[in-house]
Design a protein around this motif. Structure first.
Motif, PDB file in Angstrom:
ATOM      1  N   GLY A   2      32.665   9.973  10.631  1.00 54.53           N
ATOM      2  CA  GLY A   2      31.434   9.035  10.894  1.00 54.53           C
ATOM      3  C   GLY A   2      31.695   7.507  10.483  1.00 54.53           C
ATOM      4  N   VAL A   3      30.869   6.962   9.686  1.00 54.93           N
ATOM      5  CA  VAL A   3      31.289   5.459   9.500  1.00 54.93           C
ATOM      6  C   VAL A   3      32.371   5.311   8.893  1.00 54.93           C
ATOM      7  N   GLY A   4      33.205   4.287   9.335  1.00 60.22           N
ATOM      8  CA  GLY A   4      34.498   4.209   8.624  1.00 60.22           C
ATOM      9  C   GLY A   4      34.340   3.796   7.073  1.00 60.22           C
ATOM     10  N   ALA A   5      35.337   4.240   6.456  1.00 60.42           N
ATOM     11  CA  ALA A   5      35.143   3.914   5.016  1.00 60.42           C
ATOM     12  C   ALA A   5      35.959   2.533   4.824  1.00 60.42           C
ATOM     13  N   LEU A  39      36.396  13.453   2.681  1.00 61.00           N
ATOM     14  CA  LEU A  39      35.101  14.120   3.095  1.00 61.00           C
ATOM     15  C   LEU A  39      33.949  13.726   2.271  1.00 61.00           C
ATOM     16  N   ARG A  40      34.050  13.379   1.149  1.00 62.58           N
ATOM     17  CA  ARG A  40      32.643  12.797   0.340  1.00 62.58           C
ATOM     18  C   ARG A  40      32.505  11.604   0.792  1.00 62.58           C
ATOM     19  N   ASP A  41      33.403  10.522   1.018  1.00 62.77           N
ATOM     20  CA  ASP A  41      32.928   9.340   1.381  1.00 62.77           C
ATOM     21  C   ASP A  41      32.136   9.312   2.808  1.00 62.77           C
ATOM     22  N   VAL A  42      32.521  10.212   3.623  1.00 64.50           N
ATOM     23  CA  VAL A  42      31.770  10.537   4.739  1.00 64.50           C
ATOM     24  C   VAL A  42      30.569  11.287   4.466  1.00 64.50           C
ATOM     25  N   GLU A  43      30.186  12.049   3.487  1.00 65.57           N
ATOM     26  CA  GLU A  43      28.875  12.480   3.067  1.00 65.57           C
ATOM     27  C   GLU A  43      28.034  11.389   2.751  1.00 65.57           C
ATOM     28  N   ILE A  48      23.644   7.436   2.997  1.00 59.12           N
ATOM     29  CA  ILE A  48      23.520   5.984   3.005  1.00 59.12           C
ATOM     30  C   ILE A  48      22.627   5.414   4.180  1.00 59.12           C
ATOM     31  N   GLU A  49      23.053   6.199   5.376  1.00 57.67           N
ATOM     32  CA  GLU A  49      22.560   5.721   6.484  1.00 57.67           C
ATOM     33  C   GLU A  49      20.948   6.098   6.553  1.00 57.67           C
ATOM     34  N   CYS A  52      18.880   4.001   3.378  1.00 57.91           N
ATOM     35  CA  CYS A  52      18.234   2.597   3.631  1.00 57.91           C
ATOM     36  C   CYS A  52      16.985   2.399   4.027  1.00 57.91           C
ATOM     37  N   PRO A  53      16.638   3.178   5.217  1.00 64.17           N
ATOM     38  CA  PRO A  53      15.174   2.945   5.749  1.00 64.17           C
ATOM     39  C   PRO A  53      14.295   3.248   4.743  1.00 64.17           C
ATOM     40  N   VAL A  54      14.368   4.463   3.977  1.00 64.23           N
ATOM     41  CA  VAL A  54      13.540   4.712   2.886  1.00 64.23           C
ATOM     42  C   VAL A  54      13.390   3.725   1.949  1.00 64.23           C
ATOM     43  N   MET A  55      14.617   2.889   1.525  1.00 64.09           N
ATOM     44  CA  MET A  55      14.354   1.887   0.768  1.00 64.09           C
ATOM     45  C   MET A  55      14.022   0.450   0.994  1.00 64.09           C
ATOM     46  N   GLY A  56      13.655   0.653   2.376  1.00 62.97           N
ATOM     47  CA  GLY A  56      12.946  -0.554   2.939  1.00 62.97           C
ATOM     48  C   GLY A  56      14.137  -1.705   3.311  1.00 62.97           C
ATOM     49  N   ILE A  57      15.421  -1.177   3.435  1.00 61.81           N
ATOM     50  CA  ILE A  57      16.643  -2.043   3.801  1.00 61.81           C
ATOM     51  C   ILE A  57      17.025  -1.856   5.151  1.00 61.81           C
ATOM     52  N   PRO A  58      16.750  -3.089   5.923  1.00 62.59           N
ATOM     53  CA  PRO A  58      16.749  -2.862   7.508  1.00 62.59           C
ATOM     54  C   PRO A  58      18.061  -2.366   7.843  1.00 62.59           C
ATOM     55  N   GLU A  59      19.244  -2.964   7.224  1.00 60.19           N
ATOM     56  CA  GLU A  59      20.889  -2.621   7.800  1.00 60.19           C
ATOM     57  C   GLU A  59      21.554  -1.695   6.780  1.00 60.19           C
ATOM     58  N   ALA A  60      22.089  -0.757   6.999  1.00 59.37           N
ATOM     59  CA  ALA A  60      22.580   0.230   6.282  1.00 59.37           C
ATOM     60  C   ALA A  60      23.898  -0.603   5.537  1.00 59.37           C
ATOM     61  N   THR A  61      23.866  -0.305   4.084  1.00 63.46           N
ATOM     62  CA  THR A  61      24.867  -0.848   3.527  1.00 63.46           C
ATOM     63  C   THR A  61      25.232   0.134   2.028  1.00 63.46           C
ATOM     64  N   ARG A  62      26.638   0.289   1.922  1.00 64.68           N
ATOM     65  CA  ARG A  62      26.832   1.255   0.679  1.00 64.68           C
ATOM     66  C   ARG A  62      26.457   0.588  -0.625  1.00 64.68           C
TER      67      ARG A  62
END
Ligand SMILES: Nc1ncnc2c1ncn2[C@@H]1O[C@H](COP(=O)(O)OP(=O)(O)OP(=O)(O)O)[C@@H](O)[C@H]1O
Length: 745
Positions: A2-5, A39-43, A48-49, A52-62
């Motif tokens: 997925g997203v690069g760690a 593997l854990r980081d990918v999960e 996080i993806e 973030c919308p659930v938290m009202g954060i427009p762009e995903a962030t770790r």
């Protein structure tokens, strides 16, 4: 992958991460543990993806999530999730924490619950928890219901509560909040919505609109039971009639929710009972009779059909069942005299209403009685007597005086003819029951609406329409009681009658003695024929205690019916004197030959003991009082009635009630016609071609609310099935229109 760690997912400057949070975004491990860590980081990034919308954060962030305490294999599941928020706004949302947990659950991490909330650090800590109890997801029926609601009440309508039958899975009720309140102010629109709900869901539905809250509850109506027997609760047989009068409530049926409907005679003094043959009118009248007898009221019955109340002739507290036209006329006059007597006592200040024991008088099958009286009157009309039998002009004034005199009427007839609603009759019979189905014309007369009572299923006996406490019409199932005359010993019906029968007879049975002809006092020679009896001789007939005249007692006669009698009566041929049956009935033995008169039951001792009853009758028969009360009464010594002797003023006041003889419109519907669907009206019978069944159109046809090029016809069958037909308005259907009855205009 997925997203690069190792790098922020996207720049997210707004989120300030506390240094202690230990968010290991830049850390990329290699080596032995590297694979598991990757593997854990990918999960985590996947979570996080979605988080973030659930938290009202427009762009995903770790920066939003810290995950620790992993366990169980590769990649395993975390044991502690720390979530950081920037805006406290979502805290107001009741479902926010659940929504966050759902993200973890969707990842396969199991169930989590909030363990700690640190508002200073804007931090939420979630730890593993037991599986929460959740509403099952919508069944197909529920999803369909929600969809229909959206179509009918707009896309913003929300179903706030919904009930489903656990056996069938069908929706049985739902509460909906909507935003089209202004549209729904119109009755027409609401009716269309209700029709559509009825068409879309199985069964019959009703809506309860709350205009203040913009909410509506749709409920599936419960099916009426086919038959509900009159309950037999314990009632004090010695209750004081005067003291209990104001609180007497007579339960006579149940509505669709099983609520009992009652008549309170102290509030509504008279009851009108309408019903065509076979609708259950007689059973309802019996139900009222039994109810009142159990409360100790004395009961007088005029039985226009002669046979309907025979079974109650020896029922406790039923004093008289008048089964011949002569007795019936005498009974109505006597009831009217009793009312007048009591009225006068109040006028002269000798009594108040509270001094009078109530009496219940049945005037059943009045139209039949009316016809019979008119025929009979031609043979007993005195010379110069009134043109119409005076008894027919008494109904309105009796209804009017019922409250004051406490002589209450149950007025029964087959059809609500206009003459029964003239003047103040409508008000004096505010308490009503119509049994069976009414035509729109009859419904307008009875309920001031062409729709009420017009779809009552014809095969559901005992079903009718009545009024609520607020005089709103209501469909009911009337209580049923067995007819003692048709009930065999040892049956459940007989058991019920035993439970319903009042244990004490408080009012003795009475008989109306047929008057005897007297010699013509004007005749010059002794051989002349006795003068024929006139109407007023019958009116003045003596009343006696039944126990004093066993020779006249019909109850006793019935008691001695034996099998020989039955057989003789059974054969019409035998009755014609053929086939060897005796041509003339053999002379019957004298009463004393077959009845031990001493053991003949006298009335149970009551408050009104026989002596008191006799005194009461004497009083009523006292010529002084009777002349004072009414000039209509003539004693036998006054054989020739002169015109002036009749109170013409009293008669003319009600001469409008000169009743027309009633036609029979048993089926109430005209011939079959083929018409365009657009010409079908509420109240018409409609042929359902697939089942070859006639059903009644139970609402005014309207364009279909969903498909407005079609006409929607809703219907109800004789067995209480309901349905909806959406057809082009130009298509042809077979109908029968209700007949128009002149007497109902
Ligand atoms: N409340 C009731 N519940 C169930 N069945 C009933 C009820 N009332 C009447 N019935 C059934 O319907 C039949 C006819 O009832 P009822 O004799 O009262 O009709 P009606 O309207 O008086 O007709 P008719 O004038 O021909 O006597 C009864 O024998 C009984 O089987």
């Amino acid at each position: 992958m997925g997203v690069g760690a190792g790098a922020p997912l996207f720049g997210y400057a707004a989120l300030s991460i506390p240094a202690a949070a230990g968010l290991s975004i830049g850390a990329v491990y290699a080596g032995v543990a590297g694979k598991k860590k990757q593997l854990r980081d990918v999960e985590v990034d996947e979570v996080i993806e979605r988080l973030c919308p659930v938290m009202g954060i427009p762009e995903a962030t770790r920066a939003v999530l810290s995950v620790s305490k992993w366990s169980g294999g590769t990649p395993g599941v975390p044991g502690k999730l720390t979530v950081y928020y920037t805006s406290a706004q979502p805290l107001n949302d009741d479902t926010w924490f659940d929504d966050i947990c759902e993200v973890f659950e969707d990842q396969g991490w199991g169930f989590f619950a909030l363990a700690e909330h640190d508002p200073n650090r804007r931090r939420l800590i979630f730890t593993p928890a037991a599986e929460p109890e959740r509403e099952p997801s919508d069944s197909e029926a529920v999803a369909r219901a929600k969809r229909y609601v959206g179509q009918l009440l707009g896309p913003t309508a929300t179903v706030t509560a919904i009930d489903v039958d656990t056996k069938t899975g069908e929706v049985t009720s739902m509460m909906v909040r909507h935003e089209i309140g202004s549209k729904l102010v119109s009755d027409g629109y609401r009716t269309r919505v209700e029709r559509a709900i009825n068409a879309m869901f199985p069964g019959r539905w009703r809506a309860k609109w709350n205009h203040h809250t913009d909410e509506v509850t749709f409920e599936q109506r419960a099916a009426f039971p086919d038959s509900v027997w009159l309950p037999a609760p314990d009632i004090d047989p010695d209750v004081d009639l005067l003291a209990s009068y104001d609180s007497v409530e007579i339960p006579y049926g149940v509505d669709e929710d099983g609520n009992e409907v009652v008549w309170r005679p102290a509030i509504d003094p008279n009851l009108m009972l309408i019903g065509p043959p076979g609708s259950g009118k007689t059973v309802t009248a019996h139900n009222l009779l039994v109810n009142f007898s159990r409360r100790g009221w004395p009961i007088w019955v005029l039985d226009g059909k002669y046979v309907e109340f025979l079974g109650f002739q020896d029922w406790p507290n039923v004093q008289v069942v008048a089964t011949t036209i002569e007795q019936q006329v005498a009974m109505v006059h006597r009831a009217r005299d009793l009312m007048e007597y009591r009225y006068q006592k109040i006028v002269t200040g000798e009594a108040t209403e509270a001094d009078f024991e109530p009496v219940l008088v049945f005037l059943d099958e009045w139209a039949e009685f009316r016809g019979n009286v008119e025929d009979w009157y031609t043979s007993v009309k005195p010379k110069g007597g009134p043109r119409q039998p005076p008894v027919l002009a008494m109904l309105a004034s009796m209804a009017r005086k019922a409250r004051t005199s406490r002589v209450h009427l149950v007025f029964g007839t087959q059809r609500p003819d206009a003459i029964y609603f003239l003047g103040d009759m409508r008000d004096n019979f505010a308490m009503r029951i119509s049994m069976g189905r009414l035509s729109p014309q009859a419904a307008t007369m009875m309920w001031q609406s062409p729709t009420i009572g017009t779809s009552v299923p014809r095969k559901c006996r005992g079903r009718g329409t009545t009024v609520t406490d607020n005089y709103q019409p209501l469909e009911i199932q009337c209580y049923r009681v067995p007819d003692p005359r048709k009930t065999r010993d040892g049956t459940p019906d007989a058991d019920l009658l035993d439970r319903l029968r009042p244990p004490v007879t408080r009012h003795p049975r009475l008989l109306i003695v047929p008057p005897e002809s007297l010699p013509d006092i004007d005749a010059s020679d002794e051989t002349s024929e006795p003068a024929p009896l006139t109407y007023f001789d019958y009116v003045a007939a003596d009343w006696v205690l039944a126990s004093d005249r066993p020779d006249l007692d019909p109850v006793l006669k019935r008691a001695r019916m034996n099998r020989d009698t039955d057989r003789r009566i059974a054969s019409p041929t035998a009755l014609l004197g053929l086939l060897g049956a005796p041509e003339t009935p053999t002379k019957r033995p004298a009463m004393a030959d077959f009845v031990d008169l001493d053991t003949y039951r006298r009335p149970t001792l009551a408050k009104n003991d026989p002596a008191a009853a006799a005194a009461f009758l004497d009083k009523l028969a006292d010529p002084a009082i009777r002349t004072e009360q009414s000039n209509l009464d003539q004693t036998r010594t006054r054989l020739t009635v002169v015109k002036e002797a009749v109170d013409d003023a009293a008669l003319s006041e009600e001469s409008d009630y000169a009743f027309a003889s009633g036609d029979e419109h048993e089926d109430q519907y005209g011939p079959v016609q083929d018409v365009r669907a657009a010409d079908v009206a509420l109240g018409d019978l409609l042929l359902m071609e697939d089942t070859d069944e006639w059903v009644v159109v139970d609402t005014e046809p309207e364009p279909d609310i969903i498909e407005d090029s079609l006409l929607s016809l809703t219907w109800r069958s004789d067995t209480d099935e309901v349905g909806d037909l959406a057809i082009p308005d130009s298509s042809y259907v077979s109908i029968r229109k209700p007949v128009q009855v002149p007497e109902l205009v």
